[in-house]
Scaffold this motif. Structure first.
Motif, mmCIF file in Angstrom:
data_model
loop_
_atom_site.group_PDB
_atom_site.id
_atom_site.type_symbol
_atom_site.label_atom_id
_atom_site.label_comp_id
_atom_site.label_asym_id
_atom_site.label_seq_id
_atom_site.Cartn_x
_atom_site.Cartn_y
_atom_site.Cartn_z
ATOM 1 N N LYS A 158 0.827 -1.211 0.000
ATOM 2 C CA LYS A 158 0.000 0.000 0.000
ATOM 3 C C LYS A 158 0.855 1.251 0.000
ATOM 4 O O LYS A 158 1.892 1.303 0.667
ATOM 5 N N GLU A 200 1.077 -5.287 4.210
ATOM 6 C CA GLU A 200 0.186 -5.991 5.147
ATOM 7 C C GLU A 200 -0.137 -7.373 4.617
ATOM 8 O O GLU A 200 -0.068 -7.615 3.418
ATOM 9 N N LYS A 201 -0.562 -8.238 5.494
ATOM 10 C CA LYS A 201 -1.181 -9.502 5.090
ATOM 11 C C LYS A 201 -2.445 -9.157 4.301
ATOM 12 O O LYS A 201 -3.186 -8.255 4.670
ATOM 13 N N ILE A 203 -6.106 -9.477 3.339
ATOM 14 C CA ILE A 203 -7.364 -10.016 3.887
ATOM 15 C C ILE A 203 -8.249 -10.364 2.691
ATOM 16 O O ILE A 203 -8.569 -9.503 1.880
ATOM 17 N N GLN A 232 -19.043 -1.473 -3.460
ATOM 18 C CA GLN A 232 -18.237 -0.448 -4.100
ATOM 19 C C GLN A 232 -17.798 -0.946 -5.456
ATOM 20 O O GLN A 232 -17.707 -2.140 -5.685
ATOM 21 N N LEU A 277 -11.510 -3.070 8.008
ATOM 22 C CA LEU A 277 -11.747 -4.262 7.208
ATOM 23 C C LEU A 277 -12.227 -5.335 8.176
ATOM 24 O O LEU A 277 -11.673 -5.464 9.265
ATOM 25 N N GLU A 288 -8.303 3.001 7.743
ATOM 26 C CA GLU A 288 -8.007 4.429 7.615
ATOM 27 C C GLU A 288 -8.947 5.197 8.520
ATOM 28 O O GLU A 288 -9.986 4.679 8.915
ATOM 29 N N THR A 436 -16.682 -6.827 -0.223
ATOM 30 C CA THR A 436 -16.156 -5.846 -1.181
ATOM 31 C C THR A 436 -15.953 -6.463 -2.573
ATOM 32 O O THR A 436 -15.680 -5.757 -3.526
#
Ligand code: MV4
Length: 449
Positions: A158, A200-201, A203, A232, A277, A288, A436
């Motif tokens: 990210k 990050e891992k 998800i 989304q 998440l 965030e 998502t």
């Protein structure tokens, strides 16, 4: 209390803020670009100042022009709405330096949350659950490789300056790492002038569930439960609802407490949203924090029963919050009606609204700046209305939404109404089973084909 508030925004949110100011006996100043001279926010405000040409960079994003408008009209506060300057630390500080109250977060709070790697480190320190990953920024490809090996593939890289998916890469094997590292850094440098990356891992198939918070200037915060924004498309939200069909009372309490902990750790002032998440086992992770009022705030207002703009103004004026948390007593769903052709890759469809008939009735709220004869300018985002329905149960809310969408007439431009009508027929959506990934699998049928 403030005597006069300048609204540094346009469209439905400018109207939304003006309406609450009126109810509070506060005078309002609208600002507008040359493309928005005929807009309702200009007509509904007590005063209006033209701040530049159509291009946002020379009007709604022009700090000198907006400060000048506030000074000549003697406004004592500025409400930034969402988008534009709402999360601009420099603007928040300049307002403060000019003795104008910015109705939002301080420059320091915006900075802390705007840099995602810093935000995450701050939240870890606060004891808010975060996705396992790198400690701060990765300083080389080698560092990225070691980190990925340690956390185990798949991983997510990210951009620290990111948000909204830019500069983000899912990586499933070491062979993909170098390409992802290079392209994500290039993309991030071009978009933000910052190529810092963290890891990050990954998800798998998470839900996007966010918690509304409000903090006062005495260090106290409370939460107002969640919104599920998992529906989304390319990081644009299409539908939001509260309560989340995935939520349990136990999880709501845990996530609410975590969000309050996050806000109080940074002495957060104003309305904010902590995004999480949530995985299939109901583990949740900080993603965030948005330091602004959000587009989808009305569904929260509908289920907890108060006006979030009024609360924002009150805490900005130095009032204390009660300190208690709020839980949903109704079910509310918002669909965003955009001037887009859903059957052509959601391509923007600006132009003249030839006719406009708003839905109404019990439990139906429409937040919009549009009317028959309104010209949708091509310069700004394509949202033309938020249709918000509220009922006792999710089932009733869905039925009401279907009814309201059927009444809604917008002619002259293509809209996302037909998309929402098809969505409501979807078995998984109706059952409340979506993540998502939902839109990736959703098959829209063009009735013309
Ligand atoms: C993730 C993720 C899976 N694993 N992080 C997308 C926007 C950005 N702010 C964070 N995002 C994600 N982060 C880990 N570790 C999946 C997403 C994601 C996503 C998140 C929320 C809503 C929609 C999404 C769509 C694709 C990916």
């Amino acid at each position: 209390m403030f005597k006069k508030v300048l609204i540094a925004n346009r469209g439905e949110i400018a109207l939304r803020v003006i309406r609450t100011c009126k109810e509070m006996g506060i005078k309002t100043v609208a600002v507008y670009s040359k493309a928005d001279a005929d807009s309702l926010h200009v007509r509904f405000a007590d005063e209006a100042v033209c701040i530049g040409p159509a291009a946002s960079s020379e009007s709604y994003l022009s700090i000198p022009n907006i400060i000048a408008a506030a000074e000549i009209t003697n406004a004592d506060a500025i409400h930034p709405g969402y988008g534009f300057l709402s999360e601009n630390a420099k603007f928040s500080r300049i307002c403060a330096e000019h003795g104008i109250k910015f109705i939002g977060a301080t420059g320091d709070q915006i900075d802390k949350m705007g840099d995602k790697a810093t935000a995450k480190e701050t939240m870890k320190e606060a004891g808010v659950p975060c996705v396992p990953g790198s400690e701060g920024i990765l300083d080389s490809l080698e560092h990225a490789r070691k980190t990925a090996k340690k956390i185990g593939y798949p991983v997510m890289m990210k951009a620290t300056a990111g948000g909204g998916g830019k500069g983000m890469r899912a990586i499933f094997a070491e062979s993909e790492l170098e390409g992802a590292w290079k392209s994500a850094r290039r993309e991030s440098a071009a978009a933000f002038g910052n190529d810092g990356m963290y890891m990050e891992k990954l998800i798998l198939e998470p839900r996007h569930i966010e918690i509304q918070v409000i903090g006062d200037s005495y260090g106290k915060a409370c939460h107002l439960s969640e919104r599920d924004c998992s529906v989304q498309r390319r990081h644009q939200k299409l539908v939001e609802e509260t309560p989340s069909p995935f939520m349990t009372d136990k999880l709501r309490k845990k996530m609410g407490d975590a969000a309050v902990k996050a806000a109080e750790f940074i002495a957060y002032e104003g309305a904010g949203t902590v995004e999480f998440l949530v995985d299939k086992d109901r583990n949740f992770y900080f993603m965030e924090m948005n330091t602004r009022i959000q587009v989808e705030h009305p569904i929260t207002e509908q289920v907890v029963g108060f006006d979030l703009i009024r609360e924002q103004i009150k805490v900005a004026a130095g009032e204390k919050i009660s300190g208690k948390n709020y839980f949903p007593e109704m079910h509310s769903i918002e669909v965003r009606i955009n001037a887009e052709d859903a059957f052509n890759d959601f391509r923007p469809s600006p132009g003249m609204i030839a006719s406009f008939h708003a839905p109404g009735g019990h439990g139906v709220r429409l937040d919009t700046h549009c009317y028959s004869g309104y010209m949708i300018p091509p310069f700004y985002d394509s949202m033309i209305a938020k249709l918000i329905v509220t009922a006792r149960t999710r089932e009733e809310a869905i039925d009401k939404l279907e009814r309201a969408l059927g009444e809604f007439v917008i002619e002259g431009v293509k809209t996302t109404i037909p998309f929402h009508q098809q969505l409501l027929q979807n078995e998984d959506f109706r059952r409340g089973v979506y993540t998502t990934k939902f839109m990736e699998d959703f098959e829209l049928k063009d009735p013309a084909k």
